[in-house]
Design a protein around this motif. Sequence first.
Motif, PDB file in Angstrom:
ATOM      1  N   THR A 192       0.843  -1.190   0.000  1.00  0.00           N
ATOM      2  CA  THR A 192       0.000   0.000   0.000  1.00  0.00           C
ATOM      3  C   THR A 192       0.878   1.240   0.000  1.00  0.00           C
ATOM      4  N   SER A 193       0.293   2.354  -0.429  1.00  0.00           N
ATOM      5  CA  SER A 193       1.039   3.605  -0.385  1.00  0.00           C
ATOM      6  C   SER A 193       0.101   4.776  -0.612  1.00  0.00           C
ATOM      7  N   THR A 194       0.616   5.957  -0.367  1.00  0.00           N
ATOM      8  CA  THR A 194      -0.101   7.202  -0.608  1.00  0.00           C
ATOM      9  C   THR A 194       0.801   8.149  -1.387  1.00  0.00           C
ATOM     10  N   ILE A 195       0.198   9.210  -1.901  1.00  0.00           N
ATOM     11  CA  ILE A 195       0.990  10.234  -2.590  1.00  0.00           C
ATOM     12  C   ILE A 195       2.053  10.792  -1.656  1.00  0.00           C
ATOM     13  N   GLY A 196       1.681  11.017  -0.395  1.00  0.00           N
ATOM     14  CA  GLY A 196       2.641  11.548   0.567  1.00  0.00           C
ATOM     15  C   GLY A 196       3.844  10.646   0.746  1.00  0.00           C
ATOM     16  N   GLU A 197       3.613   9.342   0.829  1.00  0.00           N
ATOM     17  CA  GLU A 197       4.719   8.397   0.978  1.00  0.00           C
ATOM     18  C   GLU A 197       5.580   8.371  -0.281  1.00  0.00           C
ATOM     19  N   GLN A 198       4.943   8.487  -1.437  1.00  0.00           N
ATOM     20  CA  GLN A 198       5.693   8.451  -2.689  1.00  0.00           C
ATOM     21  C   GLN A 198       6.630   9.648  -2.832  1.00  0.00           C
ATOM     22  N   ARG A 199       6.287  10.747  -2.197  1.00  0.00           N
ATOM     23  CA  ARG A 199       7.179  11.917  -2.259  1.00  0.00           C
ATOM     24  C   ARG A 199       8.567  11.587  -1.713  1.00  0.00           C
ATOM     25  N   HIS A 200       8.634  10.590  -0.816  1.00  0.00           N
ATOM     26  CA  HIS A 200       9.902  10.247  -0.172  1.00  0.00           C
ATOM     27  C   HIS A 200      10.561   9.006  -0.775  1.00  0.00           C
ATOM     28  N   THR A 201       9.811   8.235  -1.577  1.00  0.00           N
ATOM     29  CA  THR A 201      10.346   6.955  -2.048  1.00  0.00           C
ATOM     30  C   THR A 201      10.394   6.806  -3.562  1.00  0.00           C
ATOM     31  N   ASN A 202       9.623   7.597  -4.289  1.00  0.00           N
ATOM     32  CA  ASN A 202       9.553   7.395  -5.731  1.00  0.00           C
ATOM     33  C   ASN A 202      10.668   8.159  -6.433  1.00  0.00           C
ATOM     34  N   PRO A 203      11.465   7.498  -7.269  1.00  0.00           N
ATOM     35  CA  PRO A 203      12.608   8.171  -7.900  1.00  0.00           C
ATOM     36  C   PRO A 203      12.216   9.356  -8.771  1.00  0.00           C
ATOM     37  N   ALA A 204      11.002   9.354  -9.309  1.00  0.00           N
ATOM     38  CA  ALA A 204      10.563  10.491 -10.113  1.00  0.00           C
ATOM     39  C   ALA A 204      10.284  11.718  -9.252  1.00  0.00           C
ATOM     40  N   LEU A 205      10.179  11.512  -7.936  1.00  0.00           N
ATOM     41  CA  LEU A 205       9.901  12.616  -7.020  1.00  0.00           C
ATOM     42  C   LEU A 205      11.087  12.948  -6.121  1.00  0.00           C
ATOM     43  N   THR A 206      12.090  12.070  -6.101  1.00  0.00           N
ATOM     44  CA  THR A 206      13.261  12.312  -5.248  1.00  0.00           C
ATOM     45  C   THR A 206      14.507  12.646  -6.059  1.00  0.00           C
ATOM     46  N   SER A 207      14.416  12.552  -7.400  1.00  0.00           N
ATOM     47  CA  SER A 207      15.551  12.850  -8.283  1.00  0.00           C
ATOM     48  C   SER A 207      15.174  13.976  -9.223  1.00  0.00           C
ATOM     49  N   ASP A 208      16.174  14.637  -9.789  1.00  0.00           N
ATOM     50  CA  ASP A 208      15.864  15.580 -10.861  1.00  0.00           C
ATOM     51  C   ASP A 208      15.638  14.781 -12.143  1.00  0.00           C
ATOM     52  N   GLU A 209      15.145  15.451 -13.178  1.00  0.00           N
ATOM     53  CA  GLU A 209      14.750  14.752 -14.394  1.00  0.00           C
ATOM     54  C   GLU A 209      15.917  14.030 -15.059  1.00  0.00           C
ATOM     55  N   GLU A 210      17.064  14.668 -15.130  1.00  0.00           N
ATOM     56  CA  GLU A 210      18.216  14.057 -15.794  1.00  0.00           C
ATOM     57  C   GLU A 210      18.646  12.777 -15.081  1.00  0.00           C
ATOM     58  N   ALA A 211      18.714  12.832 -13.734  1.00  0.00           N
ATOM     59  CA  ALA A 211      19.133  11.659 -12.972  1.00  0.00           C
ATOM     60  C   ALA A 211      18.099  10.545 -13.076  1.00  0.00           C
ATOM     61  N   TYR A 212      16.817  10.921 -13.015  1.00  0.00           N
ATOM     62  CA  TYR A 212      15.751   9.921 -13.126  1.00  0.00           C
ATOM     63  C   TYR A 212      15.842   9.177 -14.454  1.00  0.00           C
ATOM     64  N   VAL A 213      15.963   9.928 -15.535  1.00  0.00           N
ATOM     65  CA  VAL A 213      16.014   9.320 -16.867  1.00  0.00           C
ATOM     66  C   VAL A 213      17.245   8.430 -16.998  1.00  0.00           C
ATOM     67  N   GLU A 214      18.390   8.923 -16.572  1.00  0.00           N
ATOM     68  CA  GLU A 214      19.623   8.149 -16.682  1.00  0.00           C
ATOM     69  C   GLU A 214      19.538   6.848 -15.888  1.00  0.00           C
ATOM     70  N   ASN A 215      19.021   6.933 -14.656  1.00  0.00           N
ATOM     71  CA  ASN A 215      18.950   5.750 -13.802  1.00  0.00           C
ATOM     72  C   ASN A 215      17.926   4.740 -14.306  1.00  0.00           C
ATOM     73  N   LEU A 216      16.788   5.231 -14.793  1.00  0.00           N
ATOM     74  CA  LEU A 216      15.776   4.291 -15.291  1.00  0.00           C
ATOM     75  C   LEU A 216      16.283   3.564 -16.525  1.00  0.00           C
ATOM     76  N   LEU A 217      16.866   4.287 -17.448  1.00  0.00           N
ATOM     77  CA  LEU A 217      17.366   3.646 -18.673  1.00  0.00           C
ATOM     78  C   LEU A 217      18.448   2.621 -18.352  1.00  0.00           C
ATOM     79  N   ALA A 218      19.284   2.920 -17.367  1.00  0.00           N
ATOM     80  CA  ALA A 218      20.356   1.989 -17.002  1.00  0.00           C
ATOM     81  C   ALA A 218      19.808   0.734 -16.330  1.00  0.00           C
ATOM     82  N   ALA A 219      18.650   0.852 -15.683  1.00  0.00           N
ATOM     83  CA  ALA A 219      18.089  -0.272 -14.928  1.00  0.00           C
ATOM     84  C   ALA A 219      17.262  -1.221 -15.782  1.00  0.00           C
ATOM     85  N   LEU A 220      16.872  -0.804 -16.983  1.00  0.00           N
ATOM     86  CA  LEU A 220      16.008  -1.638 -17.810  1.00  0.00           C
ATOM     87  C   LEU A 220      16.713  -2.939 -18.196  1.00  0.00           C
TER      88      LEU A 220
END
Length: 445
Positions: A192-220
Amino acid sequence: MRISIIDTSSLGDRSYLIDDGGVAVVVDPQRDIDRVLALAAERDATITHVLETHIHNDYVTGGLELSRLVDAEYVVPAGDDVAYDRLPARDGYVIEAGPMRFEVLHTPGHTHHHVSYVLRHDTQTAVFTGGSMLHGTTGRTDLIGADDTETLTHAQFHSVRRLAGELPDDTEVYPTHGFGSFCSATPASGDTSTIGEQRHTNPALTSDEEAYVENLLAALSAYPAYYAHMGVINAAGPAPVDLTMPATVDPDELRRRIDTGEWVVDLRSRTAFAAGHLAGTLGFELSGSFVTYLGWLYQWGAPLTLIADDPKQIVEARRELVRIGVDEVRGAATGAIDDMSAGSALRTYRVTDFTQLSSGIPSDATVLDVRQDSEYAESHVPGAVNIPLHELLARAEEVPAGEVWVHCGSGYRASIAASILDARNRTVVLIDDAFTNAVELGLAA
């Protein structure tokens, strides 16, 4: 109002039934809709709307058949090109179902036309995010095609940011993927989760756009081959589901199918298969990972025959298979494996563990690691040959001559690999053990 989860753990997905005042709405139903119908009946609720967040790539939807069967509105993202009538879900559109209101938000990333549905009911807010915001991660962005991946990854970042920006912190987040599905970019966390919890755990909300994109592409990483067929089936409109017991196949016909190269799959436990099986059959133990790996290796559209201890296993396997569009189950054989042999000798191979491997193996033997490349890179047995399971059918000739000791992370993938090699008359030893034990024994570097 009640939000009920319909879990499909074998595929790592969830569908939802939301009901209030005798009215129900279903989000992202799996193909075996009898579960949905039973739950609606239990709730004494009439399904008025079936909502799809996107054209799914990891399972065949039950949405079209369900909507037709109960005469409900079928809501599909407006931008998707489909071969059937639907109510097009456009950004800002509001769906009213009894006392419930669902607002459509365009949240591209997992697909171009992906939408999320925001449920507002009295003081409660919930959002059904499909493959957008997952629990502690996001949906993968490479399923449409390589040319679209980077664009979709940037879009995914902004979609998750939009959800967090427009919804209050106590909004409950209900994703479709992320419970073991390969549609998740990285492993999700929590039930389970909420929007509030995601602010602290979701990489799209804890990283800047460049870091998020780079990390996601590397993890695929690699994803099941059957995904290539799911979107096509779902856009065309899946056929009604068939969960009936396949016809019984006698021993002589079973042997004929094996000898002509048809897919004959043994669903019994991996140890029972090793102790005695029909030459030329493949062992896919009917457990949590069964449908993912059979679908990954299966020659799409090939006739399939199943072997099991009892009819219950056959029916369970058929349910799993129709979820990914494998409908060509042409027959089944159940009972004692000796009775299916038609007088031919059964094949067997040894089952062992990493403790035995640490004691030494023959000098001409090979350790075959069938985990994915990323797992091998992180830690492996020195000298082990790495051929990921999903590549083994095409690369079996690369396995060195001599005895082959096969392992993976838990024993499940290794058991399938062992059966593939055994069907080619190779001498195999199945290491039915957790790789963590290899690490503890000092076998892995």
